[in-house]
Structures are given as C-alpha cells and as structure tokens.
Design a protein around this motif. Sequence first.
Motif, PDB file in Angstrom:
ATOM      1  N   GLY A 179      13.712 -11.380   1.355  1.00 42.14           N
ATOM      2  CA  GLY A 179      13.079 -10.200   0.759  1.00 42.14           C
ATOM      3  C   GLY A 179      11.650 -10.552   0.379  1.00 42.14           C
ATOM      4  O   GLY A 179      11.161 -11.640   0.720  1.00 42.14           O
ATOM      5  N   PRO A 180      10.965  -9.648  -0.337  1.00 39.83           N
ATOM      6  CA  PRO A 180       9.560  -9.910  -0.668  1.00 39.83           C
ATOM      7  C   PRO A 180       9.332 -11.201  -1.458  1.00 39.83           C
ATOM      8  O   PRO A 180       8.335 -11.893  -1.225  1.00 39.83           O
ATOM      9  N   ALA A 181      10.239 -11.564  -2.358  1.00 39.14           N
ATOM     10  CA  ALA A 181      10.047 -12.794  -3.138  1.00 39.14           C
ATOM     11  C   ALA A 181      10.154 -14.012  -2.231  1.00 39.14           C
ATOM     12  O   ALA A 181       9.267 -14.885  -2.228  1.00 39.14           O
ATOM     13  N   GLY A 212       0.830  -1.212   0.000  1.00 34.50           N
ATOM     14  CA  GLY A 212       0.000   0.000   0.000  1.00 34.50           C
ATOM     15  C   GLY A 212       0.857   1.252   0.000  1.00 34.50           C
ATOM     16  O   GLY A 212       0.436   2.311  -0.445  1.00 34.50           O
ATOM     17  N   ARG A 213       2.091   1.127   0.479  1.00 30.05           N
ATOM     18  CA  ARG A 213       2.991   2.287   0.537  1.00 30.05           C
ATOM     19  C   ARG A 213       3.935   2.388  -0.660  1.00 30.05           C
ATOM     20  O   ARG A 213       4.208   3.487  -1.122  1.00 30.05           O
ATOM     21  N   VAL A 214       4.466   1.263  -1.128  1.00 23.41           N
ATOM     22  CA  VAL A 214       5.553   1.398  -2.124  1.00 23.41           C
ATOM     23  C   VAL A 214       5.237   0.831  -3.512  1.00 23.41           C
ATOM     24  O   VAL A 214       6.043   0.980  -4.418  1.00 23.41           O
ATOM     25  N   CYS A 215       4.087   0.172  -3.673  1.00 18.93           N
ATOM     26  CA  CYS A 215       3.774  -0.364  -5.009  1.00 18.93           C
ATOM     27  C   CYS A 215       3.663   0.783  -6.017  1.00 18.93           C
ATOM     28  O   CYS A 215       3.093   1.834  -5.679  1.00 18.93           O
ATOM     29  N   PRO A 216       4.158   0.598  -7.225  1.00 19.45           N
ATOM     30  CA  PRO A 216       3.912   1.633  -8.246  1.00 19.45           C
ATOM     31  C   PRO A 216       2.482   1.487  -8.784  1.00 19.45           C
ATOM     32  O   PRO A 216       2.266   1.071  -9.916  1.00 19.45           O
ATOM     33  N   GLN A 217       1.495   1.818  -7.934  1.00 19.98           N
ATOM     34  CA  GLN A 217       0.080   1.588  -8.277  1.00 19.98           C
ATOM     35  C   GLN A 217      -0.308   2.277  -9.575  1.00 19.98           C
ATOM     36  O   GLN A 217      -1.109   1.772 -10.353  1.00 19.98           O
ATOM     37  N   GLY A 237      16.482  -8.755 -12.617  1.00 18.35           N
ATOM     38  CA  GLY A 237      17.238  -7.528 -12.392  1.00 18.35           C
ATOM     39  C   GLY A 237      16.357  -6.631 -11.539  1.00 18.35           C
ATOM     40  O   GLY A 237      15.178  -6.955 -11.293  1.00 18.35           O
ATOM     41  N   ALA A 238      16.907  -5.491 -11.077  1.00 21.21           N
ATOM     42  CA  ALA A 238      16.175  -4.628 -10.152  1.00 21.21           C
ATOM     43  C   ALA A 238      14.797  -4.281 -10.725  1.00 21.21           C
ATOM     44  O   ALA A 238      14.701  -3.743 -11.819  1.00 21.21           O
ATOM     45  N   ALA A 239      13.716  -4.630  -9.992  1.00 22.30           N
ATOM     46  CA  ALA A 239      12.351  -4.377 -10.481  1.00 22.30           C
ATOM     47  C   ALA A 239      11.502  -3.823  -9.347  1.00 22.30           C
ATOM     48  O   ALA A 239      11.881  -2.817  -8.753  1.00 22.30           O
ATOM     49  N   THR A 240      10.375  -4.483  -9.029  1.00 21.32           N
ATOM     50  CA  THR A 240       9.494  -3.933  -7.990  1.00 21.32           C
ATOM     51  C   THR A 240       9.175  -4.987  -6.931  1.00 21.32           C
ATOM     52  O   THR A 240       9.308  -6.185  -7.160  1.00 21.32           O
ATOM     53  N   VAL A 241       8.700  -4.481  -5.789  1.00 19.95           N
ATOM     54  CA  VAL A 241       8.335  -5.345  -4.672  1.00 19.95           C
ATOM     55  C   VAL A 241       7.235  -6.316  -5.105  1.00 19.95           C
ATOM     56  O   VAL A 241       7.317  -7.525  -4.881  1.00 19.95           O
ATOM     57  N   ILE A 242       6.224  -5.783  -5.752  1.00 22.20           N
ATOM     58  CA  ILE A 242       5.067  -6.622  -6.074  1.00 22.20           C
ATOM     59  C   ILE A 242       5.411  -7.631  -7.177  1.00 22.20           C
ATOM     60  O   ILE A 242       4.893  -8.754  -7.171  1.00 22.20           O
ATOM     61  N   ALA A 243       6.300  -7.276  -8.094  1.00 23.22           N
ATOM     62  CA  ALA A 243       6.721  -8.246  -9.115  1.00 23.22           C
ATOM     63  C   ALA A 243       7.482  -9.385  -8.440  1.00 23.22           C
ATOM     64  O   ALA A 243       7.301 -10.567  -8.771  1.00 23.22           O
ATOM     65  N   PRO A 261      14.986  -9.424   8.576  1.00 22.19           N
ATOM     66  CA  PRO A 261      14.269  -9.828   7.363  1.00 22.19           C
ATOM     67  C   PRO A 261      13.839  -8.615   6.536  1.00 22.19           C
ATOM     68  O   PRO A 261      13.929  -7.484   7.000  1.00 22.19           O
ATOM     69  N   GLY A 262      13.352  -8.855   5.330  1.00 24.62           N
ATOM     70  CA  GLY A 262      12.747  -7.785   4.526  1.00 24.62           C
ATOM     71  C   GLY A 262      13.519  -7.466   3.258  1.00 24.62           C
ATOM     72  O   GLY A 262      12.986  -6.865   2.338  1.00 24.62           O
ATOM     73  N   GLY A 263      14.815  -7.814   3.214  1.00 24.45           N
ATOM     74  CA  GLY A 263      15.605  -7.470   2.023  1.00 24.45           C
ATOM     75  C   GLY A 263      15.623  -5.960   1.849  1.00 24.45           C
ATOM     76  O   GLY A 263      15.821  -5.212   2.830  1.00 24.45           O
ATOM     77  N   VAL A 264      15.360  -5.506   0.636  1.00 25.75           N
ATOM     78  CA  VAL A 264      15.404  -4.069   0.337  1.00 25.75           C
ATOM     79  C   VAL A 264      14.404  -3.291   1.200  1.00 25.75           C
ATOM     80  O   VAL A 264      14.632  -2.130   1.534  1.00 25.75           O
ATOM     81  N   LEU A 265      13.307  -3.944   1.592  1.00 20.72           N
ATOM     82  CA  LEU A 265      12.299  -3.245   2.405  1.00 20.72           C
ATOM     83  C   LEU A 265      12.913  -2.748   3.702  1.00 20.72           C
ATOM     84  O   LEU A 265      12.504  -1.739   4.258  1.00 20.72           O
TER      85      LEU A 265
END
Length: 453
Positions: free
Chosen positions: A140-142, A80-85, A429-435, A166-170
């Motif tokens: 991380g998220p994955a 809800g905070r970081v997704c590229p909605q 490669g560097a992408a998004t949390v939700i991906a 935990p969390g990776g990049v988060l």
Amino acid sequence: MREQDPKERIKNFGEVPYGYNKEEAVAEASRCLQCKTAPCVGGCPVEIDIPGFILAIKEERFSDAISIIKRTNNLPAVCGRVCPQEDQCEKVCVLAHKGDPVNIGSLERFAADWYRENGDSCETKTLGVKAGKVAVIGAGPAGLTCASDLARMGYDATVFEALHKPGGVLTYGIPEFRLPKDIVMKEVADIEVTGVEIKYNYIIGKIKTIDTLRDEGYKAFFIASGAGLPYFMNIPGENYNGVYSANEFLTRVNLMKAYKFPEYDTPINVGKKVAVVGAGNVAMDSARSALRLGAEKVYIVYRRTEKEMPARIDEIHHAEQEGIEFHLLTSPVEIVGDETGEVKKLICLKNELGEPDSSGRRRPVAIEGSEFELEMDTVIIAIGNGPNPVLLETIEGLNLNKWGNIDADENTCQTNIEDIFAGGDIVTGAATVIAAMGAGKHAAKNIDKYIRG
Ligand code: FAD
Ligand code: SF4
Ligand code: SF4
C-alpha cells in the motif's frame, strides 16, 4: 474543475473530475504568491516543495514541476486526486484566509498527468551504495513509499504483498471513478524502476514469517499491512444474503472488476434498494459504486449529523449530486430477511446528539420509541476497519495497543522489537494515504539509521 455531469456519470465508472488543461493549470499556478515562509509545505506530510513546483507550472516547465514533486512524493497522481487537501496543504495556504486557497492538489494532479502522458521516467536505480536486505510487508502507500526511499538509498528492498496487485486500498478500495487503476499501476511501475522488488500472492504470517525472513538475511522489517479487517455492527441479521462489508463489496467491484461483469467473472448483486451504513470515504465510495451498478435508490445511514461525517467534503458533495439520500441521526438495530435468507428490511432507531465522546464528536443517543423500517435489498456496512491479525499473531512479543494496532514510535516508526518498524493504518488505524506515505518516509530514514548502527 470541470467534471462529468452527474446524470451521465452515474451510468459509468469513468473518472468524475476531468483535471486541468494546460491553460487552466498555468492560470491557477499564477495565483500562488510564492510566499517566503511557504506555510503550505508544513501542511504536507511529505513536505513537497509546493511553491517550487507551482512556479515551474506557471512558467510551463512541466518536466521540472514533476521532478520537484517526485523528490519527496512517489505517488503524485494518486495524492493529487485523493489527498484531503482541504485539511492539509490548502488549509494553511495564505490565500485560505480569504476563502480561496491555491488548488495545490489539482496542480499536483496536473503535473503528474502531464508526466504520464508526455514525460520520460525521471526515476533511476541506485546501485550498490549500501548493503542490506530490507523486507517491507504490504504494497500500500506506506510500504511502497518506504521501499522506494530505501531503494533510492541503495538498499535491497523487497515488498511482500498478499494480493495479486500492488497499491493496497488504492487498488482494492478506492473506486475507478475516483482513482483510475492504470494511474496507480503507472506510479507503482515507476517505483519499481528505483529497484524495489514486489513479490505478489505472498502473505507474511502464512507463507513465511518475520523469523524465517530474518534467517534469510533481512536486516530490518517495515510492517505496512494496513487496516483490512472490517468491523460489523453485531446486530441480528448480519449473516443474511445481501449484507456485505464495504471491504468485500469494494474489493469485488475494484480489484475483481465486478463492474465489468461478464467480461470479468465476478458477480455482484446490488438489488434495487441499497443502504450503506457509515459516512466516511469508504461509505461514500460504496454508495456511489452501488448506484453505478444499477441500484435505483441508495441511502447513507449515519448515526450522527452531516457536520460529523468523516468523508471528504468533495465526496459528500458528489454523492449528493448523484442522488444518494442521507438518513442522518439514524442507527440500524436489526436486519430482517425472508425465508430464503435474502435481506428485506433494515430496522432503525432515530438518535439525538448528546455529550462529546473521546473523538470530540457529540455522541448519538437513541430516542426511545423512535423505531422505523426501511425496505432494502442490500446492506453495506462501512463503519470502520481494524488490523488483520494474520501476521501479528506470528510475531512473538510485539507490543500492540488497546485497539490491536502495532504500538510503534510516532517519529521513528520503531517497535519494541528493534529490527521491526511499522507505519500507516496498521499503527494509526484507518487514516489517509498521505499520512501512510509520511510514515513510510520516516521509517525508511530510521531503518537506514538502525542498519548503519
Ligand atoms: P493499505 O493501503 O491497506 O495497504 C496494506 C497492504 O498490505 C495491502 O495491499 C494488503 O493486501 C497488504 N497486506 C496485509 N496483510 C499482509 C500480510 N500479512 N502479508 C503481505 N501483505 C499484507 N485516504 C485518503 O487519503 N483519501 C481518500 O479519499 C481515501 N479514501 C478511501 C476509500 C476507501 C474505500 C478506503 C478503504 C480507504 C480510503 N482512504 C482514503 C484511506 C487510505 O486509503 C488508507 O489510509 C491508506 O491506504 C493506508 O495505507 P497503508 O499502506 O497503511 O495500508
Ligand atoms: Fe497537498 Fe497531499 Fe500534495 Fe502534500 S501530497 S501537497 S498534502 S495534495
Ligand atoms: Fe503559494 Fe499558498 Fe503556498 Fe503561499 S501558501 S506559496 S500562496 S500555495
């Protein structure tokens, strides 16, 4: 959404947007048309029942809203905070045709925050349904998403994480003012309730290898080790004191809490003038962090124009509001230091845009004779990250692509070694949390299929 005043917020690491209150959330949810075809769901990589949870908010059934979201998304307060909605669920909302889509991400954030503050855990542990140990590499998220889906199916899922959190990049990358760390820890704690075990300070490739884990009875592996190896520009002067990779800079600030020095014993020296090279989310996060750490002037130095900047629109807007200055169509060619080895200047060339490159964006072409200097104390390089080779070097025969990322099937996440699956930034490669989360879900489904034969 209401947010902290830019003049105030540049002095603290508190979250910038405040989030909806109950009345605002219900009003926003009431704008949803409850479309039968719900195109928004197709825009969400983890396929949340968006009309379902929005209706629950509209009817003030907040506990139902979070249960609906959590069926497919374990990190709703994060997403809800970081997704590229604006490029995903909200882009395909039917109200986007009129330029004003439902604020799906903000409603998701509201439901997740309500649950954190008022709700009981809606997670449970699934016991003994399926036999089999699965090892997930990277929290991380994955990795967290894959492990949690496997645990919900009844697998014994263990996550091996190199860092102590935990969390990776988060956790180590995205700053507190965009994603408070207690929120990440709460969502991870909920994932642990599903039965996932996380082992920290555990570098696979050093402490153990996939071969030793296989000997210990793990039946399948999900590699979700991200893209943690920073790229440099390979220009003269990158070894001077005061030059950071964005990775190191942000890890010091976020994971090692340098912004709370001396309470936390992590020093960081940003000086008065800071240049951040790059214009993605990582660059905006570095620039905005440097400002909050006391820099007087912070510049984004980017080789293309604003139109090509990869950062989220919101992040660019916030950076501009906070007074970050943009040197566009500019490429650094040398960093100059003094006799003590400290950074003093950045020498740059001006560019013009040429033909599009393989990314479809117009290629920057240097203008001859356009050299100029910028006085700087600190240079932060945020031009991208590649795969960390520590683990990959220990897996004999694993196919990699030309960038050194793992070559895994897009749909199944399976690699050329049948019990090894991979997903998230280590593949794309560097992408998004939700991906990355979407990949974790696909992998869990296909690991289950693989183990069941
Ligand atoms: P990661 O999050 O990188 O997690 C990988 C984990 O694996 C790490 O914890 C690492 O320590 C661990 N690991 C690595 N090697 C090993 C090993 N050998 N053994 C054990 N553990 C290992 N995306 C968005 O959608 N929105 C944003 O606003 C956004 N902002 C960003 C800001 C920054 C500063 C950065 C760096 C990225 C941002 N991204 C954003 C991108 C997003 O965070 C990543 O795409 C996403 O985190 C990738 O998830 P992952 O699980 O693949 O990898
Ligand atoms: Fe939209 Fe991201 Fe939430 Fe999916 S997870 S509904 S893409 S904000
Ligand atoms: Fe609601 Fe937009 Fe989804 Fe329609 S497309 S159900 S209006 S969020």
